[in-house]
Scaffold this motif. Structure first.
Motif, short mmCIF file in Angstrom:
data_model
loop_
_atom_site.label_atom_id
_atom_site.label_comp_id
_atom_site.label_asym_id
_atom_site.label_seq_id
_atom_site.Cartn_x
_atom_site.Cartn_y
_atom_site.Cartn_z
N GLU A 69 -4.34 9.14 3.75
CA GLU A 69 -3.44 8.28 4.52
C GLU A 69 -3.15 6.98 3.77
N ASP A 73 0.51 5.90 2.56
CA ASP A 73 1.09 4.59 2.93
C ASP A 73 1.54 3.83 1.70
N TYR A 75 2.44 5.04 -1.23
CA TYR A 75 3.64 5.66 -1.79
C TYR A 75 4.87 5.35 -0.94
N LEU A 76 4.72 5.41 0.38
CA LEU A 76 5.85 5.13 1.26
C LEU A 76 6.31 3.68 1.12
N GLN A 77 5.35 2.77 0.99
CA GLN A 77 5.71 1.36 0.78
C GLN A 77 6.44 1.19 -0.53
N MET A 81 9.86 2.91 2.48
CA MET A 81 9.98 3.73 3.66
C MET A 81 9.05 3.28 4.79
N ASN A 82 8.19 2.31 4.51
CA ASN A 82 7.26 1.77 5.52
C ASN A 82 7.48 0.27 5.60
N GLY A 83 7.17 -0.29 6.74
CA GLY A 83 7.21 -1.75 6.85
C GLY A 83 6.06 -2.31 6.06
N ALA A 85 2.54 -3.91 5.03
CA ALA A 85 1.20 -3.64 5.57
C ALA A 85 0.63 -4.84 6.26
#
Length: 85
Positions: A69, A73, A75-77, A81-83, A85
């Motif tokens: 996870e 997270d 990779y998405l950041q 693609m993620n807000g 952290a």
């Protein structure tokens, strides 16, 4: 009495092949049963894709899931693609 080593090897080989064939058949039956359970769950309104993911996650140790996870997270950041952290 002489023992034909080819016959012994052939018998042993045949026994292995037959065991493998039986196990492959059992595997197919179990696979079909699993498919039926997923179809039943889908018929009751569950999302099969998510069920498969849950089954996959339950096979892992908590620390393995947490590590995956965290990497996901990250990779998405990196892809935006993620807000934050």
């Amino acid at each position: 009495m002489t023992v034909d080593s080819n016959a012994v090897a052939g018998d042993q080989l045949r026994a292995f092949i037959e065991r493998i064939e039986r196990l492959e058949e059992e595997k197919k039956v179990i696979s079909d049963d699993i498919k039926d359970v997923y179809a039943e769950a889908k018929g009751n309104g569950f999302d099969v894709k998510i069920l498969r993911k849950v089954v996959s996650l339950r096979k892992k140790q908590p620390h393995e899931r947490e590590e995956e996870e965290a990497i996901l997270d990250l990779y998405l950041q990196a892809l935006g693609m993620n807000g934050p952290a």
